[in-house]
Design an enzyme around this catalytic site. Structure first.
Site: not given
Ligand code: SAM
Length: 465
Positions: A114-117, A135, A233
């Site tokens: 959702p955009g934390g980083k 995303e 994580c």
């Molecule tokens: N970086 C985000 C933050 O800090 O808020 C959290 C990201 S979360 C760990 C991983 C993200 O990768 C999810 O939003 C997910 O929908 C997305 N994702 C899922 N499958 C993917 C794919 N094949 N390629 C790229 N991103 C993917």
């Protein structure tokens, strides 16, 4: 809580942690660590701490990061609406500290919702250079765009594209790329019970192979000399150290950087000898896997893995610039409107996209075909015979830049009324007025005869309970 954890997971953790396993299990008896990060694009850390009414303590993972030691419902908090902070698990702030974005750099956050980083990267860029936040899941990309707007970020593109499509279109474009990969989320078990339900060894294998694909796409987008940070994580070595070993064997043009030379939180990653029992390969990699970094619950966070790599060589590649349309008929009226509301010149290149005049960052590549859902800042909506300023324009502006501000103290009852979308009293104000909470701009309205007509977007309003 330990009783809810899958047996297979516990066995693997015992094999990985050995003598520390007991200590690890004990961390499941305490609640998940919560945190927030002050958004320095909207307010200084000192100013924030003076007015924020909850107990905080400094986190080791970034200087803007704090542990939150009390219950807080962010959705009802005025300073959260104003974008003054972002709720984030403390160790999740570590990856951007390692990426260390510098003002003026072109940075890609490939798995951004959702955009934390992303919002942390934007704060480090200080409005200069470009944040490209991508995303792949459409609905999550919308939430990402909302968070980018709430945090007042001027220099971002938000897209919903497959990593491979960005790799083809943006080869050698970025100075720094973050892959915060989708993973089995073992570090989220306390917070997200569905991660427990979805856990299996098969899912570890599935996630690991998807992570390799994403990393290979990310690699294409980096300039020679550029930095690639990979984070998860989860605790599974296949998704962490062994993932890095696999990537580096496929991309010899990348080298692993020792994170221990840059930061001091957490602990070194596991060495080959410590994780080879989880691998199908028998050959040790040519890199020190312990150059990566781990954060376990014993280290003050819920769990994170980080690796930093540098692209040491790359093919020459040319990226064309975005073709700005200089005949755009809305530019003159937009500049006039901007001048009525703000003291300085517009902070980006004004350009109509659809029915919105946007302020775009410089040096954008061609955006077509990349699933871009937002670029720069929405400046004004083009209505039938006029332009009306957008909420995002005020969110991305500082108090001192606005010609007219209604600044409300934290306890003023008009704060809540404004966030509910009600009209509020604004003695002595006329025309477009920024509305601020303790000096942090939270939105705007149009004032006449001492009353402010509320322009706080309907979808963001606090709904009365
Ligand atoms: N970086 C985000 C933050 O800090 O808020 C959290 C990201 S979360 C760990 C991983 C993200 O990768 C999810 O939003 C997910 O929908 C997305 N994702 C899922 N499958 C993917 C794919 N094949 N390629 C790229 N991103 C993917």
């Amino acid at each position: 809580m330990v009783k809810l954890l899958p047996d297979g997971f516990l066995k693997r953790m015992e094999k990985l942690l050995k003598s520390e396993y007991k200590l690890f299990l004990e961390t499941y008896n305490i609640p998940a660590k919560r945190g927030l990060r002050v958004n320095t694009l909207k307010c200084g850390i000192g100013d924030f701490l003076k007015v924020f009414p909850y107990t905080l303590s400094q986190s080791p993972f970034c200087k803007e990061g704090f542990y939150l030691d009390s219950e807080l419902r962010a959705g009802a908090e005025p300073l959260h609406h104003a974008g003054a902070y972002y709720m984030q698990e403390p160790s999740a702030m570590s990856a951007v500290s390692v990426l260390d974005p510098q003002p003026g750099e072109m940075v890609l956050d490939l798995c951004a919702a959702p955009g934390g980083k992303s919002t942390q990267i934007a704060a480090a860029l200080k409005g200069r250079g470009l944040l490209w936040a991508n995303e792949v899941v459409r609905q999550r990309a919308g939430i990402l765009a909302q968070n980018i707007e709430r945090c007042g970020i001027r220099n971002a593109v938000v897209s919903c594209a497959k990593p491979s499509d960005l790799a083809n279109a943006l080869s050698c474009f970025f100075d720094a790329v973050l892959v915060d990969a989708p993973c089995t989320g073992e570090g989220m078990f306390k917070k997200e019970p569905e991660a427990i339900a979805q856990w299996s060894e098969d899912n570890i294998r599935f996630c690991a192979s998807r992570q390799t694909e994403i990393l290979l796409s990310a690699a294409e987008t980096l300039k020679p000399g550029g930095r690639l940070v990979y984070s998860t994580c989860t605790f599974a070595p296949e998704e962490n150290e062994l993932q890095i070993a696999r990537f580096l064997s496929l991309r010899p043009d990348f080298e692993l950087v020792d994170i221990g030379d840059i930061i001091s939180f957490g602990r070194p990653g596991f060495s080959w000898d410590e994780v080879k029992g989880f691998s199908n390969d028998s050959e040790p990699p040519a890199f020190h896997l312990e150059y990566t970094r781990r954060v376990f619950p014993m280290d003050g966070g819920e769990g994170h893995f980080i690796a930093l790599m540098r692209r040491v060589s790359a093919p020459e590649n040319f990226i064309g610039g975005y073709n700005y349309n200089l005949k755009d008929q809305n530019i003159v009226p937009f500049n006039k409107l901007y001048g009525e509301v703000f003291k300085a010149q517009p902070f980006g290149i004004a350009q109509t996209i659809g029915n919105t005049v946007r302020l775009l960052p410089e040096n954008l590549p061609e955006l077509k075909g990349l699933g871009v859902i937002s670029a720069g800042v929405a400046g004004a909506e083009v209505l039938k015979n006029r332009l009306e300023p957008c909420h995002a324009l005020f969110m991305a502006s500082e108090y001192g830049e606005c010609k007219s501000v209604l600044n409300l103290e934290y306890g003023d009852s008009r704060v809540l009324s404004f966030l509910k979308g009600e009209q509020i009293e604004a003695p002595g104000c006329t025309g477009w007025i920024a509305v601020a909470v303790e000096g942090v701009i939270a939105g705007f309205g149009k004032a006449s005869n001492g009353v402010l007509k509320n322009k706080y977007p309907k979808g963001l309003r606090i709904v009365a309970e």
